[in-house]
Design a protein around this motif. Structure first.
Motif, PDB file in Angstrom:
ATOM      1  N   GLU A   1       0.855  -1.190   0.000  1.00 25.77           N
ATOM      2  CA  GLU A   1       0.000   0.000   0.000  1.00 25.77           C
ATOM      3  C   GLU A   1       0.893   1.244   0.000  1.00 25.77           C
ATOM      4  N   VAL A   2       0.501   2.220  -0.831  1.00 20.46           N
ATOM      5  CA  VAL A   2       1.332   3.427  -0.961  1.00 20.46           C
ATOM      6  C   VAL A   2       0.666   4.581  -0.194  1.00 20.46           C
ATOM      7  N   ASP A   3       1.443   5.165   0.711  1.00 12.20           N
ATOM      8  CA  ASP A   3       0.938   6.333   1.464  1.00 12.20           C
ATOM      9  C   ASP A   3       1.552   7.565   0.827  1.00 12.20           C
TER      10      ASP A   3
ATOM     11  N   ILE B   1      -4.546  15.625  -1.731  1.00 14.35           N
ATOM     12  CA  ILE B   1      -4.812  14.210  -2.046  1.00 14.35           C
ATOM     13  C   ILE B   1      -6.287  13.893  -1.875  1.00 14.35           C
ATOM     14  N   LYS B   2      -6.900  13.374  -2.933  1.00 15.34           N
ATOM     15  CA  LYS B   2      -8.286  12.907  -2.831  1.00 15.34           C
ATOM     16  C   LYS B   2      -8.254  11.392  -2.930  1.00 15.34           C
ATOM     17  N   GLN B   3      -8.478  10.760  -1.820  1.00 13.83           N
ATOM     18  CA  GLN B   3      -8.329   9.299  -1.819  1.00 13.83           C
ATOM     19  C   GLN B   3      -9.393   8.623  -0.974  1.00 13.83           C
ATOM     20  N   ASP B   4     -10.294   7.846  -1.597  1.00 13.33           N
ATOM     21  CA  ASP B   4     -11.303   7.077  -0.865  1.00 13.33           C
ATOM     22  C   ASP B   4     -10.941   5.596  -0.837  1.00 13.33           C
ATOM     23  N   HIS B   5      -9.965   5.255  -1.669  1.00 12.73           N
ATOM     24  CA  HIS B   5      -9.608   3.835  -1.792  1.00 12.73           C
ATOM     25  C   HIS B   5      -8.123   3.695  -1.532  1.00 12.73           C
ATOM     26  N   PRO B   6      -7.716   2.592  -0.950  1.00 12.88           N
ATOM     27  CA  PRO B   6      -6.270   2.371  -0.777  1.00 12.88           C
ATOM     28  C   PRO B   6      -5.614   2.183  -2.149  1.00 12.88           C
TER      29      PRO B   6
ATOM     30  N   VAL C   1      -7.033   9.342  -6.234  1.00 13.71           N
ATOM     31  CA  VAL C   1      -6.923   7.868  -6.261  1.00 13.71           C
ATOM     32  C   VAL C   1      -8.297   7.262  -6.504  1.00 13.71           C
ATOM     33  N   THR C   2      -8.423   6.442  -7.492  1.00 16.91           N
ATOM     34  CA  THR C   2      -9.659   5.694  -7.780  1.00 16.91           C
ATOM     35  C   THR C   2      -9.365   4.208  -7.556  1.00 16.91           C
ATOM     36  N   PRO C   3     -10.429   3.397  -7.554  1.00 23.10           N
ATOM     37  CA  PRO C   3     -10.147   1.956  -7.370  1.00 23.10           C
ATOM     38  C   PRO C   3      -9.216   1.405  -8.451  1.00 23.10           C
ATOM     39  N   SER C   4      -9.238   2.009  -9.644  1.00 24.99           N
ATOM     40  CA  SER C   4      -8.429   1.437 -10.723  1.00 24.99           C
ATOM     41  C   SER C   4      -7.073   2.112 -10.901  1.00 24.99           C
TER      42      SER C   4
ATOM     43  N   THR D   1      -0.010   8.806 -14.541  1.00 23.51           N
ATOM     44  CA  THR D   1      -1.118   7.881 -14.272  1.00 23.51           C
ATOM     45  C   THR D   1      -0.516   6.555 -13.807  1.00 23.51           C
ATOM     46  N   LEU D   2      -1.033   6.072 -12.662  1.00 25.24           N
ATOM     47  CA  LEU D   2      -0.496   4.812 -12.125  1.00 25.24           C
ATOM     48  C   LEU D   2      -1.632   3.798 -11.976  1.00 25.24           C
ATOM     49  N   LYS D   3      -1.374   2.579 -12.266  1.00 25.71           N
ATOM     50  CA  LYS D   3      -2.393   1.560 -12.106  1.00 25.71           C
ATOM     51  C   LYS D   3      -2.471   1.124 -10.651  1.00 25.71           C
ATOM     52  N   ASN D   4      -3.718   1.017 -10.155  1.00 28.26           N
ATOM     53  CA  ASN D   4      -3.902   0.547  -8.784  1.00 28.26           C
ATOM     54  C   ASN D   4      -3.805  -0.976  -8.783  1.00 28.26           C
ATOM     55  N   LYS D   5      -2.723  -1.494  -8.214  1.00 30.27           N
ATOM     56  CA  LYS D   5      -2.492  -2.951  -8.225  1.00 30.27           C
ATOM     57  C   LYS D   5      -2.986  -3.570  -6.934  1.00 30.27           C
ATOM     58  N   HIS D   6      -4.304  -3.885  -6.900  1.00 26.49           N
ATOM     59  CA  HIS D   6      -4.879  -4.480  -5.684  1.00 26.49           C
ATOM     60  C   HIS D   6      -4.190  -5.775  -5.392  1.00 26.49           C
ATOM     61  N   LYS D   7      -4.140  -6.047  -4.111  1.00 24.74           N
ATOM     62  CA  LYS D   7      -3.507  -7.315  -3.741  1.00 24.74           C
ATOM     63  C   LYS D   7      -4.404  -8.493  -4.083  1.00 24.74           C
TER      64      LYS D   7
END
Lengths: 741, 136
Positions: free
Chosen positions: A593-595, A621-626, A664-667, A735-741
């Motif tokens: 997880e990136v802080d 920072i607008k972040q609702d998702h890790p 940050v979005t889920p994707s 743009t970075l891809k959100n790599k969910h675990k």
């Protein structure tokens, strides 16, 4: 009566005279009448004779017609009855050499065969030792043996013989007790006619016999002719199937020998076929025939005899050879091809069969036929083998082969590979021309190459463009050769599909170019690294030289020492960057997880001191998702962008800032870095992410920072864009891809 | 004339030159572009001031030392035949050395840092005789 006669004295004399004359006349009339009677009788006799001979003539003409023996006999007997005015007639024809039993016929009285035979025997006894043509006419006594067979009162018999042909004909005419009131005994004067008639019957019979014999010989000849024709036809109509031909030879031999034989053909010590007179033995199929042959072989030892025959024949004989053994006749003959013995033919004959020339002839014919057949079989086998071989080569080769007739400009033979290569079926190929196989644009060049091939100027036309049925183009190496086939000169083209090769070549060239590029990059890298690493070192060496020289003020020394320190830092920075680069290239991606807030704050604290002037950081920072990704790489990425903003700030201004907006979005995560620094000229914007590319000289740098950024983004599925105006500032959007675990 | 993108080397070179020859007129540029612009302006303005020796760094952003030499060829022969160019490099790449031989106005090729010995060598160099076509 003198009164009544005026001429009395004289009258008496005259009377006497007259009486005498009258008597004389009377006598003469009587005599004349007798003569007349005799004459009439003689004339009647003559008429009768004439009638008889006419009747005989009629008989002759009828007898000379082509009639059966039975009919001939009936004709003879009927003629006898008619001519000789008798009641019964009998004929017997005996030809001992012909093998036929004697022909007997009775007309006018019913007799069975046995009685006819007895009558015949009686006749033979009657004429024993008597010469031919003897006639006997008599009335048999009641004790006579003939009376037990026939109630004959009077009979006339004659026997005539042809000594050359050994034909004996017995003729009998007779009157029975029953018929006697109406029939006079046979007159003496008929005897001559009877003899004549019997001679005629004999003549007719000999003629008939000769005609018959000639006919038989003629028939035999025509049968022989038919046989020969049949043999000829059989050999002319030889089948392509060798087994059928062997069967045909077997059938033929049986036909020719009309049964009683079996045929062995020994080829290289193998009993190839046997045949037996199976019709006579009552067998219908081949298997039972073979069983019988086996039995025969073992019972009679014919196999051994065959072996002996073979050995003997191979030793010395050129012609059929005969041997008797165990109640069989073995007829052997050597089978040859080109004068070399290849086996033996043995015909095994029943002992009842008489050996004659025609059997030898048959043996020769069969030998010749089998030899011819064997040669044919060998030739066929060799032909089919070589055909098979060439077919295998022709069809099996991965090369396409097309055979064309240059005269009619048509394709003649096309192998499977060629069909697959071009996508046409063999039938379709036959209607194509050369133009159909190559693209129109290159037709002229292709034709030029083919001409060069035909003239022997080149051995192979390479990478000739060819057109598939589906219009796609492939490339083939084509070599040609002239072949002669069925008297025609044809051109064979051998096609090797090199499309893949060309494709591979192109891939290799492409790879090579890439490798060269990588190599030159590496070269450039080494060059740059060595330069960038050496530069601060060389600067230190120069500074040390200055420090070591005399007359340096304390102020100057201070300056040089701080420059040495800066150079050392620069060198260290370069080494760090190279490490970063190598780390990105080498290390596995570690998702965590990136802080962003902590990360950016720490980075900014590290780099802000580069600038002597104050720089403001605004972080949003607008972040609702890790957000998950590789923290280390993202840290390097952000550090490079922020440090650039600090290093290439607008120098001398007091209100330098860095605005960072993160969503940050889920994707994914969107990072926007905005600064009011010196900006990047448009001409440099395209190349700014290249390795070692430096767009500004206003601060020391290696030209690696943004290159490393781009490389990192390639690894963690991201992208970067730049929007900048020189002198006003820059905006980097990541743009970075959100790599969910 | 000193041309180097690295400020440290400009300072270093100027200091060591001043140390050995205090009277030497030194003009310095941290990019080849600005050096060219100055030279063009000098010719345009018919200024008497013209560099005698140029210490040229090879590896510089935007315009490297060789690009500068190409541009220099376009200057009037009368001007460039009087210039002695000395290449200064931090690299050990031989290709740069070979490349430098092709320019007639390049007199020598030095590896950084500039030393007193090098300055003595520069001073001892005499101007080459220029033949027709040599400058192409």
């Amino acid at each position: 009566m003198p009164a009544k006669n005026p001429h009395s004295p004289n009258t008496s004399l005259e009377y006497q005279e007259l009486k005498m004359k009258y008597d004389e006349l009377q006598l003469r009339v009587t005599r004349f009448s007798v003569i007349e009677q005799e004459l009439i009788h003689a004339r009647n006799q003559m008429d009768k004779e004439v009638l008889i001979y006419r009747q005989m003539q009629q008989f002759n003409s009828k007898a000379q017609e082509d009639i059966t023996d039975d009919y001939y006999c009936r004709l003879v007997t009927e003629s006898l009855l008619e001519i000789f005015e008798i009641e019964i007639a009998f004929i017997c024809i005996d030809i001992p050499n012909s093998g036929n039993s004697a022909v007997r016929h009775m007309e006018g009285y019913a007799l069975n065969e046995e009685q006819k035979f007895e009558l015949h025997l009686y006749m033979i006894n009657l004429f024993a030792d008597l010469p031919s043509g003897t006639l006997r006419s008599f009335e048999p006594r009641t004790s006579d043996k003939i009376r037990t067979i026939l109630p004959v009162r009077h009979l006339m018999v004659t026997q005539v013989r042809d000594p050359h042909l050994n034909i004996t004909i017995t003729l009998m005419g007779g009157i029975t007790d029953k018929g006697s009131p109406f029939y006079e005994p046979i007159r003496k004067d008929r005897e001559a006619a009877f003899t004549v008639f019997s001679q005629q019957v004999l003549t007719n019979e000999t003629n008939r016999f000769k005609t018959h014999t000639i006919q038989e010989q003629f028939d035999a000849l025509s049968i022989e002719q038919k046989r020969i024709t049949s043999i000829a036809e059989n050999f002319l109509n030889f089948d392509t199937n060798p087994d059928k031909n062997i069967q045909r030879i077997v059938d033929l031999s049986e036909q020719l020998l009309s049964g009683n034989c079996s045929v062995y053909e020994k080829l290289e010590n193998d009993l190839l076929f046997t045949s037996l007179s199976y019709r006579q033995l009552g067998y219908r199929n081949k298997e039972s025939v073979e069983k019988t042959c086996y039995k025969l072989t073992h019972l009679s030892g014919s196999d051994i005899v065959c072996q002996q025959i073979t050995e003997e024949l191979l030793k010395q004989f050129n012609c059929p050879w005969l041997r008797q053994f165990a109640g069989f006749t073995f007829l052997g003959s050597v089978l040859r091809i080109d004068k070399k013995p290849i086996g033996t033919l043995a015909i095994i004959l029943d002992s009842t069969v008489a050996i004659n020339d025609s059997i030898f002839q048959l043996a020769r014919i069969l030998t010749a036929a089998i030899s011819v057949e064997e040669r044919r079989k060998n030739a066929l086998k060799a032909l089919s083998e070589s055909e098979e071989k060439y077919r295998m080569i022709f069809e099996g080769t991965p090369n396409g082969i097309i055979v064309a007739d240059p005269v009619i400009q048509r394709f003649q033979y096309i192998n499977l590979s060629a069909c697959q290569l071009f996508g046409y079926t063999e039938e379709e190929f036959l209607n194509l021309t050369l133009e159909d196989l190559h693209p129109v644009e290159t037709a002229a060049e292709v034709m030029r190459q083919f001409k060069a091939l035909a003239n022997g100027e080149i051995k192979m036309a390479t990478e000739v463009p060819c057109k598939h049925k589906n219009k796609s183009v492939f490339y083939a190496d084509i070599s040609t050769s002239r072949i002669s086939f069925g008297g025609r000169s044809l051109l064979a083209g051998f096609f090797t599909d090199v499309t893949q090769r060309q494709f591979d070549q192109q891939a290799i060239i492409k790879n090579n170019i890439e490798l060269k590029k990588i190599n030159s990059e590496l070269d450039n890298f080494v060059y740059s690294v060595s330069h960038d690493l050496r530069s601060p070192l060389l600067a230190i060496m120069g500074l040390v030289q200055l420090i070591n020289s005399n007359h340096q003020s304390a102020e100057a020394l201070q300056k040089y020492i701080s420059m040495i320190a800066a150079s050392a830092t620069r060198m260290d920075d370069t080494i760090k960057e190279i490490l970063e680069y190598s780390r990105n290239a080498r290390l596995e991606i570690e998702v965590s997880e990136v802080d962003f807030k902590t990360l950016i704050s720490e980075i900014f604290e590290d780099v802000r001191h580069i600038s002597p002037e104050k720089i403001t950081l605004e972080l949003n920072i607008k972040q609702d998702h890790p957000f998950y990704s590789d923290s280390n790489r993202i840290s390097t990425l952000i550090k490079n962008i922020i440090s650039n903003a600090v290093k290439y700030r607008k120098k001398g201004t007091v209100n330098s800032f860095i605005n960072i907006n993160i969503l940050v979005t889920p994707s994914e995560a969107l990072l926007r870095f905005e600064d009011n620094g010196e900006g990047i000229d448009e001409i440099h914007q395209e190349r700014i992410f290249e390795m070692f590319y430096r767009a500004s000289n206003s601060a020391p740098g290696t030209g690696l920072g943004l290159y490393i950024c781009k490389e990192i983004l390639n690894n963690i599925d991201g992208s970067i864009t730049l929007d900048s105006v020189a002198g006003e500032g820059s905006v980097f959007t990541v743009t970075l891809k959100n790599k969910h675990k | 004339m000193l041309i180097d993108d690295d400020d440290f080397f400009l300072i270093l070179n100027k200091d060591i030159l001043t140390l050995t020859n205090p009277d030497t007129g030194i003009i310095q540029f941290n990019s080849a572009i600005s050096a060219l612009e100055w030279m063009k302006k000098t010719i345009q303005d018919h200024e008497k001031e013209w560099p005698e020796n140029i210490l040229l760094d090879i590896r510089m952003p935007f315009m490297n030392g060789f690009d500068f030499l190409e541009k220099l060829k376009e200057f009037p022969l009368s001007h460039i035949r009087n210039i002695k160019v000395f290449m200064m490099t931090s690299s050990l790449d031989e290709r740069d050395y070979i490349k430098a031989q092709h320019y007639p106005f390049v007199y020598s090729y030095f590896t950084k840092p500039l030393t007193i010995e090098m300055i003595e060598e520069i001073e001892s160099m005499e101007l080459k005789e220029w033949n027709e076509g040599t400058g192409s």
